[in-house]
Structure formats: C-alpha cells, structure tokens
Write a protein that holds these residues in place. Structure first.
Motif, mmCIF file in Angstrom:
data_model
loop_
_atom_site.group_PDB
_atom_site.id
_atom_site.type_symbol
_atom_site.label_atom_id
_atom_site.label_comp_id
_atom_site.label_asym_id
_atom_site.label_seq_id
_atom_site.Cartn_x
_atom_site.Cartn_y
_atom_site.Cartn_z
ATOM 1 N N SER A 108 0.811 -1.211 0.000
ATOM 2 C CA SER A 108 0.000 0.000 0.000
ATOM 3 C C SER A 108 0.847 1.265 0.000
ATOM 4 C CB SER A 108 -0.953 -0.005 1.194
ATOM 5 O OG SER A 108 -1.841 -1.098 1.106
ATOM 6 N N ALA A 112 0.944 3.988 -2.989
ATOM 7 C CA ALA A 112 0.707 5.410 -2.724
ATOM 8 C C ALA A 112 1.761 6.250 -3.433
ATOM 9 C CB ALA A 112 0.715 5.682 -1.219
ATOM 10 N N SER A 115 1.009 6.107 -7.168
ATOM 11 C CA SER A 115 -0.179 6.914 -7.471
ATOM 12 C C SER A 115 0.156 8.404 -7.477
ATOM 13 C CB SER A 115 -1.274 6.635 -6.445
ATOM 14 O OG SER A 115 -1.656 5.276 -6.483
ATOM 15 N N LEU A 246 -6.002 7.567 -8.309
ATOM 16 C CA LEU A 246 -6.877 7.674 -7.141
ATOM 17 C C LEU A 246 -7.569 6.340 -6.861
ATOM 18 C CD1 LEU A 246 -8.473 11.186 -7.801
ATOM 19 C CD2 LEU A 246 -6.753 10.603 -6.072
ATOM 20 N N MET A 249 -5.146 4.052 -5.121
ATOM 21 C CA MET A 249 -5.061 4.402 -3.700
ATOM 22 C C MET A 249 -6.237 3.810 -2.921
ATOM 23 S SD MET A 249 -3.755 8.300 -3.255
ATOM 24 C CE MET A 249 -2.083 8.813 -3.639
ATOM 25 N N SER A 252 -5.892 0.078 -2.529
ATOM 26 C CA SER A 252 -4.854 -0.265 -1.548
ATOM 27 C C SER A 252 -5.369 -0.076 -0.127
ATOM 28 C CB SER A 252 -3.614 0.598 -1.778
ATOM 29 O OG SER A 252 -3.053 0.337 -3.046
ATOM 30 N N ILE A 253 -6.129 1.000 0.091
ATOM 31 C CA ILE A 253 -6.718 1.249 1.410
ATOM 32 C C ILE A 253 -7.711 0.150 1.769
ATOM 33 C CG2 ILE A 253 -8.208 2.806 2.726
ATOM 34 C CD1 ILE A 253 -6.871 5.117 1.155
#
Length: 260
Positions: A108, A112, A115, A246, A249, A252-253
């Motif tokens: 992640s 980030a 991204s 986006l 991201m 990944s979250i």
C-alpha cells in the motif's frame, strides 16, 4: 467470471497507461480471494504470486513490440539481469516469511508512491550517465527485490532510474519492458517454490500461484491491451491516469482494511 473481468480491465489499463497491471491485480485479487474464502491466511501471498505469473505474458508481448522499434538497450539489460534475477528471487523468500499485515502495508505504501507519481506526472531530471556493470547489477537487485515484494513488473522503478541516467524516455520504457520479463519470471518461480506444500491453499494452485485466476487474467488482458493502446491516442490520458491513480489508492486502502 470475476477473474475474466479483472483480466479485461487489466489489459485495458496496461495498454492505456503503459503499466504492467500489478498495482491493480493485487488488491482486486485479494478482495476476490477474501469474498470466495480462498487462501486463508495466505491470501496476500496468493495475490502476489498470481499477479506475478499473470505479468509474464504481458511483459513478453511488450518486450517484443519495443524490440521491433529498436528501443531496447540490450547491453544494459544484460548487465542488470543478474541483479534483477537475484533480487527478485531472494525477495520472494522474504515475502513468504512475512505475515500478511506487513506485506499489505509495504504494498500500500509503494502504491501510494506510484499513485502520487502518476498524479503529479513529474519526470526525473537527467543528472548523470549510466553506471558501470557493478552499479547496474546493484540497481537491478534493488528494482527486482522491491518489484517482487509488491508484485509489479518494475516499470515504475526502472523507467525513472534510466531517465535519471540520461536515457531517452522511449528507450527507457523499452529497456524497462525487457527488464520486466526476468522480474516476472523470477518472481513467479519464487512464489511457486515458496508456497510449495503450504496447507490451506485452494485446488489448482502451484505454490502461491492460483492458476485459474492467472490464466483467466492473461486470456482477457491479451484481448483488451491493444484496445487500450488505441484509446491512448484518442482519450485525455493525463486526466484518466490521475483518476486511475486515485482508484489505486482506494483499492490499496481497502486491501489494508480487509487484511487488518
């Protein structure tokens, strides 16, 4: 059906944005494995290994295209390859020994970074020449190792490195595609070997590679990648790239939320 859809979307974004698709495949595979209750405590490892295996044909196809256009610095590839193979293969042993939580965090955090790089679209400032053989082997080891930990083809690392060393962008991209093949092959083999004999893995799995998913992704990504490449010349790719960043991201979250 979900794996076929993932393959179609992966091929489309690979052709549209020139990426291997690992950043998309890993979190989506993780979510699909969780929904289907596949892999148990090894779902993150299974997602990483399956993604690596699915990248191999994509890397090979990309390499052939760039080679035909004379955009591959083969002497550089030859000098980076030993480090790439060693770094990638060793990193799969590291990944296999880690619990899923730190692996998800590493993935992640790296996504980030990727991204943000896509959103800002900042190009590295050329500031030096390519290093000698030792420097290229060392760079290949680092690129291969990190690529194996997050199951990517290495383009988001190799292209900036080569551009920083005053390699023209088209040639940096072509050379990165060639470097991506040994990363994908060594990574897939490493994850297969490290998962060999692990309990609790689903049927049709070889090590940490779930072949029904890998083959479904490959079949459909090969069909949609050319479409993505054609759309890249017709659509506002810069803004689409930022929207895609986006989405990476967010995925990944969500992967972190699922793991923890």
């Amino acid at each position: 059906m979900q794996f076929l859809a993932l393959g179609a979307v992966t091929g489309l974004v690979a052709g549209l944005f020139g990426i291997g698709g690992g950043g998309l495949m890993v979190p989506v595979l993780m979510l699909l494995f969780t929904a289907a209750d596949l892999g148990g405590e090894h779902r993150v490892h299974l997602a990483l290994g399956t993604s690596m295996a699915a990248i191999v044909p994509t890397a090979l196809a990309s390499l052939r295209v760039h080679h035909r256009h004379g955009a591959v610095l083969w002497p550089v590839v030859a000098r980076m390859a030993p480090g790439v193979l060693m770094g990638t293969f060793v990193a799969t042993f590291v990944a296999a020994s880690l619990p899923p939580e730190p692996l998800a965090v590493i993935f992640s955090v790296f996504m980030a970074y990727v991204s943000l790089q896509m959103i800002v679209n900042r190009k590295p400032v050329p500031s030096r020449q390519l290093p000698g053989t030792g420097g290229l082997v060392l760079a290949g080891s680092g690129i291969g190792g990190l690529s194996a930990l997050v199951a990517i083809g290495g383009g988001s690392l190799t292209v900036p490195f080569l551009s920083w060393c005053n390699v023209r962008l088209p040639v940096a991209i072509g050379t990165s595609a060639a470097v991506g093949l040994p990363i994908a092959v060594a990574g897939a083999l490493g994850y297969m070997l490290n998962g060999w004999g692990t309990d609790g893995l689903p049927a049709h799995t070889l090590g940490f590679v779930y072949w029904p998913a890998a083959l479904s992704i490959v079949c459909f990504s090969a069909l949609t990648a050319p479409l993505g490449a054609r759309l890249a010349h017709r659509l506002p790719v810069t803004w689409l790239k930022r929207l895609f960043a986006l989405m990476l991201m967010a995925l990944s979250i969500e992967m972190l939320r699922t793991v923890f």
